[in-house]
Write an enzyme that holds these catalytic residues in place. Structure first.
Site, PDB file in Angstrom:
ATOM      1  N   ARG A  40       6.867 127.076  26.506  1.00  0.00           N
ATOM      2  CA  ARG A  40       5.553 126.873  27.096  1.00  0.00           C
ATOM      3  C   ARG A  40       5.756 126.352  28.511  1.00  0.00           C
ATOM      4  O   ARG A  40       6.639 125.540  28.762  1.00  0.00           O
ATOM      5  CB  ARG A  40       4.740 125.854  26.300  1.00  0.00           C
ATOM      6  CG  ARG A  40       4.671 126.155  24.811  1.00  0.00           C
ATOM      7  CD  ARG A  40       3.390 126.882  24.479  1.00  0.00           C
ATOM      8  NE  ARG A  40       3.121 127.010  23.077  1.00  0.00           N
ATOM      9  CZ  ARG A  40       3.709 127.842  22.246  1.00  0.00           C
ATOM     10  NH1 ARG A  40       4.704 128.569  22.638  1.00  0.00           N
ATOM     11  NH2 ARG A  40       3.340 127.925  20.989  1.00  0.00           N
ATOM     12  N   THR A  41       4.918 126.783  29.411  1.00  0.00           N
ATOM     13  CA  THR A  41       5.034 126.317  30.785  1.00  0.00           C
ATOM     14  C   THR A  41       4.528 124.890  30.914  1.00  0.00           C
ATOM     15  O   THR A  41       3.587 124.491  30.243  1.00  0.00           O
ATOM     16  CB  THR A  41       4.285 127.239  31.754  1.00  0.00           C
ATOM     17  OG1 THR A  41       4.471 126.744  33.068  1.00  0.00           O
ATOM     18  CG2 THR A  41       2.803 127.296  31.464  1.00  0.00           C
ATOM     19  N   LEU A  42       5.154 124.120  31.774  1.00  0.00           N
ATOM     20  CA  LEU A  42       4.731 122.740  32.003  1.00  0.00           C
ATOM     21  C   LEU A  42       3.770 122.642  33.183  1.00  0.00           C
ATOM     22  O   LEU A  42       3.169 121.609  33.403  1.00  0.00           O
ATOM     23  CB  LEU A  42       5.953 121.858  32.251  1.00  0.00           C
ATOM     24  CG  LEU A  42       6.933 121.786  31.080  1.00  0.00           C
ATOM     25  CD1 LEU A  42       8.147 120.959  31.473  1.00  0.00           C
ATOM     26  CD2 LEU A  42       6.269 121.195  29.853  1.00  0.00           C
ATOM     27  N   ALA A  43       3.662 123.708  33.969  1.00  0.00           N
ATOM     28  CA  ALA A  43       2.780 123.707  35.134  1.00  0.00           C
ATOM     29  C   ALA A  43       2.059 125.045  35.246  1.00  0.00           C
ATOM     30  O   ALA A  43       2.362 125.844  36.124  1.00  0.00           O
ATOM     31  CB  ALA A  43       3.593 123.423  36.385  1.00  0.00           C
ATOM     32  N   PRO A  44       1.092 125.319  34.355  1.00  0.00           N
ATOM     33  CA  PRO A  44       0.383 126.596  34.429  1.00  0.00           C
ATOM     34  C   PRO A  44      -0.487 126.670  35.678  1.00  0.00           C
ATOM     35  O   PRO A  44      -0.959 125.654  36.180  1.00  0.00           O
ATOM     36  CB  PRO A  44      -0.473 126.610  33.165  1.00  0.00           C
ATOM     37  CG  PRO A  44      -0.640 125.174  32.816  1.00  0.00           C
ATOM     38  CD  PRO A  44       0.595 124.480  33.286  1.00  0.00           C
TER      39      PRO A  44
END
Length: 119
Positions: A40-44
């Site tokens: 999962r991205t930490l900075a969408p």
């Protein structure tokens, strides 16, 4: 067959608003999490894609789509990414929407400052 915006033929391969787009080679997340491959991205970020500019004898026209994607999610359907700067300049920005918001605020400040100096 004529493709119109209201027809299902035009949108048949795209995601529904608010739905995820299934990219080629998509792996089901339940399968991916079972093998430990889910990330999962930490900075969408919110991004936009298409900006088109055309020059013709009478002037220039610039257009952009209004869809903002949040990762693979077609999230925002009414984002403007084209701005009239003055009577002879306009900008259209694709990519990260935060960059557009920053550029817009800087340009608006400079235009406002130039109006205060000259008038």
């Amino acid at each position: 067959m004529e493709a119109t915006f209201g027809s299902t033929e035009f949108w048949r391969n795209g995601p529904q608003p608010g739905a995820l787009y299934k990219f080629p080679g998509h792996v089901n997340t339940t399968q991916a999490s079972q093998i430990g491959a889910a990330k999962r991205t930490l900075a969408p970020t919110v991004t936009g894609t298409s900006v088109l500019g055309l020059c013709f004898d009478g002037g220039v026209i610039i257009a952009a789509d209004m869809l903002g994607s949040y990762g693979a999610l077609a999230r925002y359907r009414n984002l403007s990414r084209v701005m009239k700067v003055n009577d002879s300049a306009a900008i259209g920005i694709s990519g990260d929407y935060a960059d557009y918001q920053f550029m817009k605020s800087v340009i608006e400040q400079r235009v406002s400052l130039s109006l205060c100096i000259y008038f």
